[in-house]
Write an enzyme that holds these catalytic residues in place. Structure first.
Site, PDB file in Angstrom:
ATOM      1  N   GLY A 129       0.816  -1.216   0.000  1.00 45.04           N
ATOM      2  CA  GLY A 129       0.000   0.000   0.000  1.00 45.04           C
ATOM      3  C   GLY A 129       0.843   1.255   0.000  1.00 45.04           C
ATOM      4  CG  ASP A 141       4.907  -3.902  -4.901  1.00 50.61           C
ATOM      5  OD1 ASP A 141       5.506  -4.962  -5.161  1.00 50.61           O
ATOM      6  OD2 ASP A 141       5.456  -2.942  -4.335  1.00 50.61           O
ATOM      7  CG  ASN A 142       7.230  -1.439  -7.601  1.00 51.91           C
ATOM      8  OD1 ASN A 142       6.420  -0.773  -6.968  1.00 51.91           O
ATOM      9  ND2 ASN A 142       8.412  -1.769  -7.117  1.00 51.91           N
ATOM     10  NE  ARG A 192       8.667   6.245  -0.322  1.00 48.77           N
ATOM     11  CZ  ARG A 192       9.877   6.441  -0.785  1.00 48.77           C
ATOM     12  NH1 ARG A 192      10.596   7.426  -0.303  1.00 48.77           N
ATOM     13  NH2 ARG A 192      10.366   5.677  -1.709  1.00 48.77           N
TER      14      ARG A 192
HETATM   15  P1  AMP Z   1       8.780   0.276  -3.295  1.00 45.26           P
HETATM   16  O1  AMP Z   1       9.838  -0.777  -3.210  1.00 45.26           O
HETATM   17  O2  AMP Z   1       9.321   1.694  -3.344  1.00 45.26           O
HETATM   18  O3  AMP Z   1       7.792   0.028  -4.367  1.00 45.26           O
HETATM   19  O4  AMP Z   1       8.003   0.248  -1.905  1.00 45.26           O
HETATM   20  C1  AMP Z   1       7.472  -0.921  -1.332  1.00 45.26           C
HETATM   21  C2  AMP Z   1       6.543  -0.564  -0.192  1.00 45.26           C
HETATM   22  O5  AMP Z   1       7.259   0.071   0.873  1.00 45.26           O
HETATM   23  C3  AMP Z   1       5.424   0.380  -0.556  1.00 45.26           C
HETATM   24  O6  AMP Z   1       4.273  -0.047   0.113  1.00 45.26           O
HETATM   25  C4  AMP Z   1       5.907   1.719  -0.059  1.00 45.26           C
HETATM   26  O7  AMP Z   1       4.843   2.597   0.244  1.00 45.26           O
HETATM   27  C5  AMP Z   1       6.668   1.328   1.207  1.00 45.26           C
HETATM   28  N1  AMP Z   1       7.732   2.298   1.533  1.00 45.26           N
HETATM   29  C6  AMP Z   1       8.877   2.493   0.850  1.00 45.26           C
HETATM   30  N2  AMP Z   1       9.615   3.465   1.415  1.00 45.26           N
HETATM   31  C7  AMP Z   1       8.922   3.911   2.492  1.00 45.26           C
HETATM   32  C8  AMP Z   1       9.138   4.921   3.490  1.00 45.26           C
HETATM   33  N3  AMP Z   1      10.243   5.670   3.503  1.00 45.26           N
HETATM   34  N4  AMP Z   1       8.184   5.096   4.425  1.00 45.26           N
HETATM   35  C9  AMP Z   1       7.060   4.343   4.449  1.00 45.26           C
HETATM   36  N5  AMP Z   1       6.790   3.397   3.539  1.00 45.26           N
HETATM   37  C10 AMP Z   1       7.702   3.165   2.569  1.00 45.26           C
HETATM   38 MG    MG Z   2       6.310   0.656  -5.351  1.00 48.61          MG
END
Ligand code: AMP
Ligand code: MG
Length: 465
Positions: A71, A232-233, A74
């Site tokens: 989800g 999720d990406n 941030r």
């Molecule tokens: P990502 O690998 O960037 O696609 O992120 C994977 C998950 O981690 C997603 O649900 C993001 O919202 C969460 N996420 C990544 N970085 C942060 C952060 N600094 N604070 C809170 N949630 C994060």
């Molecule tokens: Mg992502």
């Protein structure tokens, strides 16, 4: 599947970059976005009447492992607006503070948000479907990583934020009517043709297969390495999303990996088509109850559709490669394919810079082979291939319009982000200028067309953005 939420207050917002043409496309007034009120809009601190910002829930397979609750940790969906072309676009924030889905501090630093801005806008200029970047605003809030960094919010624009992981989340609830509503929404928003099909949900799946096969082929044709192709990406629309540890390959090698966390090379350059196919199998699993009431028949339908991915991908890649080497449409694949198929080995053997090679083919077709030959330690390897190629009369002008001179090269991106983090936005602006008109080679921009100097060393990217 979404929670009402609000962006964290930005104590001292400062506009770092605004995409004025995109603002106009969205029907927004660029001048007013520069104002204090505009900055509050861009950071989600001023919510327009009628808007109801939400954090979206989704699940996902990360490096092969299922995470049931990811989800917007941030991030925040501010709302949708209809652009001047009549299309619905999501306005989304990244770095807007922690939500109930947070897996970290909810913050984003200036560097990674500018990185997404630069790379997504470069991809758009290359004609590759992608989420767009409207603005990056420094928040005035410190972000604690290995060092203290200035915080920022990226205002992102997308066809939607529906991901494969959104469907996995809906499926995991066990509520088939929720899954169906989500699929209906995806059809309406992105693949309306599926509504007319005999099996609309199967047609939706096939439309996503087609969109992703074409998208990943486009990545491969420019040497783009996404770096974190978790489910999720991966979007349902077929737009590239989530520019974290991504990078452009320089020396051609299918094993190229930049992300420090991708230890097994799961998302290496050459693995991207297979990774996409794997993700689409996860989408099929999520959609099964909509394919057929009997699981066995649902699986058979899913497998049959998924079987088309490789063919679609290969066709998209071959068509793209034919264009990259300037072959004319009338030429048969029996002649074109051997020439195209010889290239990966040729480039890999000599570790040739991907972008420079293809860009040098226009001049080579005009009789100036030196720039191309000079990329090979042993030019004879190139000469043998080029001799077969040149007799086919490749179209030099078409190649100049197909093969970019400027991509966001890793050393230049790092240089621009480091300067911006220190308060100097000039290198960022110059880089953006080059990569947002990638086919238009201009005097004075030679260093933007050149591979990284040896001293830059091997490149690593980090997910801790
Ligand atoms: P990502 O690998 O960037 O696609 O992120 C994977 C998950 O981690 C997603 O649900 C993001 O919202 C969460 N996420 C990544 N970085 C942060 C952060 N600094 N604070 C809170 N949630 C994060
Ligand atoms: Mg992502």
């Amino acid at each position: 599947m979404a929670l009402p939420w609000r962006a964290e207050e930005a104590p001292d917002p400062r506009l770092l970059v605004l995409n004025e043409p995109l603002a106009v496309e969205l029907g927004l007034d660029p001048a007013s976005l520069h104002s204090p009120e505009g900055l509050r809009l861009l950071t989600g601190n001023l919510v327009p009447g009628g808007a109801a910002p939400v954090a979206q829930a989704y699940a996902g397979h990360q490096f092969g492992w299922y995470a049931p609750r990811l989800g917007d940790g941030r991030a925040l969906l501010l709302g949708e607006i209809t652009d001047v072309g009549g299309h619905l676009r999501d306005i989304h924030l990244k770095g807007s503070g922690p939500t109930p889905f947070a897996r970290g501090d909810g913050q984003a630093a200036v560097g990674p948000m500018l990185r997404e801005y630069v790379v997504s806008e470069a991809m758009h200029a290359l004609g590759i479907p992608t989420t767009r970047s409207l603005a990056v605003v420094a928040t005035g809030r410190p972000v604690y990583r290995e060092t203290v960094l200035p915080g920022a919010v990226l205002t992102r624009v997308a066809g939607s934020h529906l991901r494969v992981g959104s469907f996995q989340y809906a499926r995991a609830t066990g509520d088939t009517s929720l899954l169906r509503r989500l699929a209906d929404h995806a059809i309406t928003r992105h693949h309306p043709g599926a509504a007319e099909a005999e099996h609309p949900y199967l047609a939706l799946f096939q439309a996503v297969i087609t969109a992703q096969a074409s998208l990943v082929a486009r990545w491969m044709l420019v040497g783009f390495v996404h770096g974190v192709m978790n489910t999720d990406n991966m979007t349902i629309s077929g737009e590239t999303i989530d520019y974290g540890p991504c990078a452009f390959m320089e020396a051609f090698d299918p094993a190229t990996v930049y992300s420090s966390i991708d230890e097994g090379g799961r998302y290496a350059y050459g693995n991207q088509p297979v990774a996409a196919e794997w993700n689409l199998a996860r989408l099929a699993e999520a959609l099964l109850p909509l394919f057929h009431a009997e699981q066995e028949q649902a699986v058979a339908l899913a497998v049959e559709s998924l079987g088309t991915f490789r063919r679609r991908y290969s066709a998209a890649w071959l068509a793209g490669m034919r264009a990259k080497i300037g072959l004319r449409d009338g030429l048969g694949d029996d002649v074109a394919s051997p020439l195209v198929d010889a290239l990966p080995a040729l480039l890999q053997e000599s570790r040739v810079d991907h972008t420079s090679f293809f860009r040098s083919l226009g001049p080579a077709a005009r009789g100036h082979a030196d720039p191309a030959r000079s990329l090979f330690p042993d030019p004879a390897a190139f000469d043998a291939w080029a001799e077969r190629w040149r007799v086919l009369g490749p179209d030099a002008d078409a190649m100049d319009r197909t093969n970019p001179a400027y991509i966001p090269r890793n050393h230049l991106v790092e240089e621009a982000l480091a300067a911006a983090t220190g308060g100097d936005l000039d290198p960022l602006e110059r880089l953006l200028d080059a990569v947002t008109a990638p086919y238009d080679e201009r005097p004075g921009l030679e260093r933007y067309a050149a591979a990284a100097p040896e001293a830059f060393g091997p490149y690593r990217t980090f997910c801790g953005t």
